[in-house]
Design a protein around this motif. Structure first.
Motif, PDB file in Angstrom:
ATOM      1  N   THR A 406       0.828  -1.203   0.000  1.00 27.98           N
ATOM      2  CA  THR A 406       0.000   0.000   0.000  1.00 27.98           C
ATOM      3  C   THR A 406       0.868   1.261   0.000  1.00 27.98           C
ATOM      4  N   HIS A 407       1.957   1.232   0.752  1.00 31.40           N
ATOM      5  CA  HIS A 407       2.869   2.375   0.795  1.00 31.40           C
ATOM      6  C   HIS A 407       3.528   2.598  -0.566  1.00 31.40           C
ATOM      7  N   LEU A 408       3.939   1.523  -1.223  1.00 33.09           N
ATOM      8  CA  LEU A 408       4.536   1.650  -2.558  1.00 33.09           C
ATOM      9  C   LEU A 408       3.565   2.328  -3.520  1.00 33.09           C
ATOM     10  N   ASP A 409       2.331   1.872  -3.527  1.00 27.81           N
ATOM     11  CA  ASP A 409       1.330   2.450  -4.430  1.00 27.81           C
ATOM     12  C   ASP A 409       1.055   3.919  -4.107  1.00 27.81           C
ATOM     13  N   ALA A 410       0.974   4.233  -2.829  1.00 24.57           N
ATOM     14  CA  ALA A 410       0.624   5.599  -2.426  1.00 24.57           C
ATOM     15  C   ALA A 410       1.695   6.615  -2.816  1.00 24.57           C
ATOM     16  N   HIS A 411       2.965   6.161  -2.925  1.00 26.20           N
ATOM     17  CA  HIS A 411       4.060   7.076  -3.218  1.00 26.20           C
ATOM     18  C   HIS A 411       4.657   6.867  -4.608  1.00 26.20           C
ATOM     19  N   GLY A 412       4.028   5.998  -5.397  1.00 25.52           N
ATOM     20  CA  GLY A 412       4.508   5.802  -6.756  1.00 25.52           C
ATOM     21  C   GLY A 412       5.801   5.017  -6.869  1.00 25.52           C
ATOM     22  N   TRP A 413       6.173   4.313  -5.792  1.00 24.92           N
ATOM     23  CA  TRP A 413       7.377   3.475  -5.853  1.00 24.92           C
ATOM     24  C   TRP A 413       7.030   2.127  -6.481  1.00 24.92           C
ATOM     25  N   ARG A 414       8.045   1.501  -7.059  1.00 24.52           N
ATOM     26  CA  ARG A 414       7.836   0.150  -7.619  1.00 24.52           C
ATOM     27  C   ARG A 414       8.601  -0.915  -6.851  1.00 24.52           C
ATOM     28  N   SER A 415       9.602  -0.485  -6.064  1.00 24.67           N
ATOM     29  CA  SER A 415      10.360  -1.493  -5.314  1.00 24.67           C
ATOM     30  C   SER A 415      10.794  -0.948  -3.970  1.00 24.67           C
ATOM     31  N   ALA A 416      10.943  -1.885  -3.022  1.00 20.07           N
ATOM     32  CA  ALA A 416      11.428  -1.568  -1.685  1.00 20.07           C
ATOM     33  C   ALA A 416      12.485  -2.599  -1.321  1.00 20.07           C
ATOM     34  N   MET A 417      13.659  -2.136  -0.906  1.00 24.50           N
ATOM     35  CA  MET A 417      14.758  -3.048  -0.585  1.00 24.50           C
ATOM     36  C   MET A 417      15.373  -2.675   0.766  1.00 24.50           C
ATOM     37  N   PRO A 418      15.380  -3.603   1.721  1.00 23.16           N
ATOM     38  CA  PRO A 418      16.065  -3.341   2.981  1.00 23.16           C
ATOM     39  C   PRO A 418      17.576  -3.184   2.744  1.00 23.16           C
ATOM     40  N   VAL A 419      18.177  -2.199   3.396  1.00 21.77           N
ATOM     41  CA  VAL A 419      19.608  -1.934   3.244  1.00 21.77           C
ATOM     42  C   VAL A 419      20.275  -2.031   4.603  1.00 21.77           C
ATOM     43  N   PRO A 420      21.066  -3.078   4.842  1.00 25.12           N
ATOM     44  CA  PRO A 420      21.712  -3.243   6.153  1.00 25.12           C
ATOM     45  C   PRO A 420      22.741  -2.145   6.402  1.00 25.12           C
ATOM     46  N   PRO A 421      22.829  -1.640   7.632  1.00 24.04           N
ATOM     47  CA  PRO A 421      23.834  -0.621   7.952  1.00 24.04           C
ATOM     48  C   PRO A 421      25.226  -1.242   8.011  1.00 24.04           C
ATOM     49  N   GLY A 422      26.222  -0.487   7.742  1.00 25.84           N
ATOM     50  CA  GLY A 422      27.585  -0.981   7.820  1.00 25.84           C
ATOM     51  C   GLY A 422      28.004  -1.233   9.255  1.00 25.84           C
ATOM     52  N   GLY A 423      28.867  -2.230   9.440  1.00 27.33           N
ATOM     53  CA  GLY A 423      29.409  -2.523  10.755  1.00 27.33           C
ATOM     54  C   GLY A 423      28.466  -3.229  11.707  1.00 27.33           C
ATOM     55  N   MET A 424      27.336  -3.710  11.209  1.00 22.24           N
ATOM     56  CA  MET A 424      26.370  -4.384  12.078  1.00 22.24           C
ATOM     57  C   MET A 424      26.857  -5.791  12.414  1.00 22.24           C
ATOM     58  N   ASP A 425      26.808  -6.144  13.707  1.00 23.47           N
ATOM     59  CA  ASP A 425      27.145  -7.502  14.114  1.00 23.47           C
ATOM     60  C   ASP A 425      26.069  -8.461  13.616  1.00 23.47           C
ATOM     61  N   ARG A 426      26.493  -9.646  13.232  1.00 21.88           N
ATOM     62  CA  ARG A 426      25.545 -10.655  12.745  1.00 21.88           C
ATOM     63  C   ARG A 426      25.462 -11.802  13.738  1.00 21.88           C
ATOM     64  N   ARG A 427      24.249 -12.259  13.958  1.00 14.53           N
ATOM     65  CA  ARG A 427      24.000 -13.286  14.961  1.00 14.53           C
ATOM     66  C   ARG A 427      23.161 -14.410  14.364  1.00 14.53           C
ATOM     67  N   PRO A 428      23.182 -15.610  14.986  1.00 13.87           N
ATOM     68  CA  PRO A 428      22.353 -16.717  14.482  1.00 13.87           C
ATOM     69  C   PRO A 428      20.884 -16.339  14.428  1.00 13.87           C
ATOM     70  N   LEU A 429      20.187 -16.911  13.473  1.00 15.84           N
ATOM     71  CA  LEU A 429      18.787 -16.539  13.248  1.00 15.84           C
ATOM     72  C   LEU A 429      17.860 -17.024  14.357  1.00 15.84           C
TER      73      LEU A 429
END
Length: 479
Positions: A406-429
């Protein structure tokens, strides 16, 4: 010409049917289809047919919030759950959106076209579909094979060896000696059920498991249904159960000694023997380091107490022609051996995912809100809780997907991609030391060290963030 849909859902089990409902009600203008690799609705509940298969959590939270569970049993068997999922799909016309025998094998995102090209194997060969958003609701178990270790001497065994994931319809255990190898959720379900079918059954466990007993009927829920209308009763019962299970999980994490004492006391009460509990039902790990096993109305304890089922804690030396010889030297005679040794995990259904031609293996990815992947646009994956009912989180994920669309349609976007911040520690899922999780460690994505890059095991916090949180947080949009 390649068919295009706004959304493709993969999997027609509990999660996929729920996703269909949310898409129809929250994004009614979107075109969608559900692709199912098998020939029937139901997913896990259609696949598993072993004796006694049932829910390992209450049905008011395992059921859909928009279609409250109204049956008498709070803990339901597999057939009841399968009927419920199929009835729900038919009631809302979701079954008409399902394409059976459509196995998704690959998906490639094109940034230029802002769409996925999905490769599907069907009975008639291979075909391709395109979609604007891909939603994977195929769970995280491998439907094609379970975990089946090779035991020494198993070819010498003269009887029958069975894996619960592929239970043979012609197997009659009445009057037979059956050894069930394992002590997890499947084993503790099978043992009392096989005993009821007339088998002399032994549960052979290498290590002990924490087990709790809950009543098959929820008396509080029965009382609430008498004074409240259906939907209101369902909501109250659901939150009562969410708070109860959540409180015990938090107790287990923060005060493990107290949780151990409570579970031990319950097991002694069920078995009538503190000695049996010390010998077979007192694990070395703390509760919820591995998933807690549920026995409705204490059926496993009752079977052991009655002598129709037995528990042996030992390791296997070798199979023999007549059964199993243990490391201690003891021999267990068997006509049938059930290898309840666990399941195999397969994240994202084993689909080969690529972005602009570059493969994105799941083990290289970090999750966003426990349901999207950093660096992968317009793709969500539905994964439930390990400490509560699967559907609680699955429904939140579907509602979040609809909010994002709904947010994509409301703002005319076609794609949304999560972007991880640099230096983030990674842990088991997943916060479990269970065998099935450890075996899949090289396949699982990871989580980060802070929101929104977490796979939280907390429904109340997830409900707040996924239903009302900022969908732009940590997200890059493109037209």
């Amino acid at each position: 010409m390649t068919e295009h849909l706004d959304v493709l859902v993969v999997g027609a089990g509990l999660s996929g049917v729920g996703a269909g409902y949310r898409l129809q009600t929250m994004c009614p203008t979107k075109t969608y289809a559900i692709l199912e690799s098998r020939s029937a609705i139901g997913g896990t509940w259609d696949l598993f047919r072993y004796p006694g298969v049932r829910s390992d959590s209450d049905m008011q939270t395992l059921g859909y919030p928009f279609e409250p569970w109204v049956e008498a049993e709070a803990i339901a068997d597999g057939g009841q759950i399968l009927d419920y999922v199929r009835r729900t799909a038919a009631k809302y016309g979701i079954d008409k959106r399902i394409r059976f025998r459509h196995r998704v094998v690959a998906a490639d995102w094109s940034s230029e076209d802002a769409r996925w090209t999905v490769t599907v194997e069907t009975g008639g060969g291979e075909q391709r579909l395109t979609c604007g958003f891909l939603y994977l609701c195929s769970g995280y178990y491998d439907y094609e094979q379970g975990h089946a270790p090779v035991f020494p001497g198993q070819d010498d065994f003269a009887g029958r060896i069975v894996h619960p994931q592929f239970w043979p319809e012609d197997l009659d255990v009445s009057g037979k000696k059956v050894v069930v190898i394992g002590s997890g959720a499947t084993a503790v379900t099978l043992v009392p059920s096989l005993a009821e079918l007339g088998a002399d059954v032994t549960m052979l466990q290498r290590s002990q498991t924490w087990i709790t007993s809950l009543p098959r009927r929820d008396r509080v829920a029965d009382a609430l249904r008498k004074v409240l209308p259906g939907q209101a009763a369902g909501d109250v019962i659901r939150y009562k159960n969410v708070l109860t299970t959540g409180a015990f999980y938090q107790l287990s994490r923060r005060r493990p000694r107290v949780a151990r004492a409570l579970l031990t006391k319950g097991a002694v009460r069920g078995l009538g023997s503190s000695e049996l509990v010390r010998e077979h039902f007192t694990p070395s790990y703390d509760p919820w380091d591995q998933r807690l096993c549920l026995v409705p109305d204490g059926d496993l304890f009752e079977a052991v107490r009655a002598g129709t089922a037995h528990v042996v804690t030992d390791t296997i030396d070798t199979f023999t022609a007549s059964g199993i010889r243990l490391t201690s030297g003891r021999e267990l005679d068997a006509d049938v051996i059930v290898s309840a040794t666990g399941l195999r995990m397969k994240i994202a259904g084993g689909i080969d995912i690529s972005v602009d031609g570059e493969r994105r293996p799941t083990h290289d990815l970090v999750v966003y809100r426990g349901m999207m992947f950093g660096g992968v646009p317009n793709l969500a994956i539905c994964v439930g809780y390990v400490n509560a009912s699967w559907t609680l989180r699955a429904d939140l994920a579907s509602r979040y997907v609809c909010r994002l669309l709904t947010h994509l349609d409301a703002h005319g976007w076609r794609s949304a991609m999560p972007v991880p911040p640099g230096g983030m520690d990674r842990r088991p899922l997943l916060p479990l030391s269970s065998g099935y999780v450890a075996r899949a460690a090289d396949q699982l994505p990871v989580q980060g060290d802070g929101a929104p890059w977490l796979m939280r095991q907390n429904y109340l916090l997830d409900r707040r963030d996924m239903l009302r949180g900022d969908v732009t947080e940590g997200m890059a949009f493109a037209r």
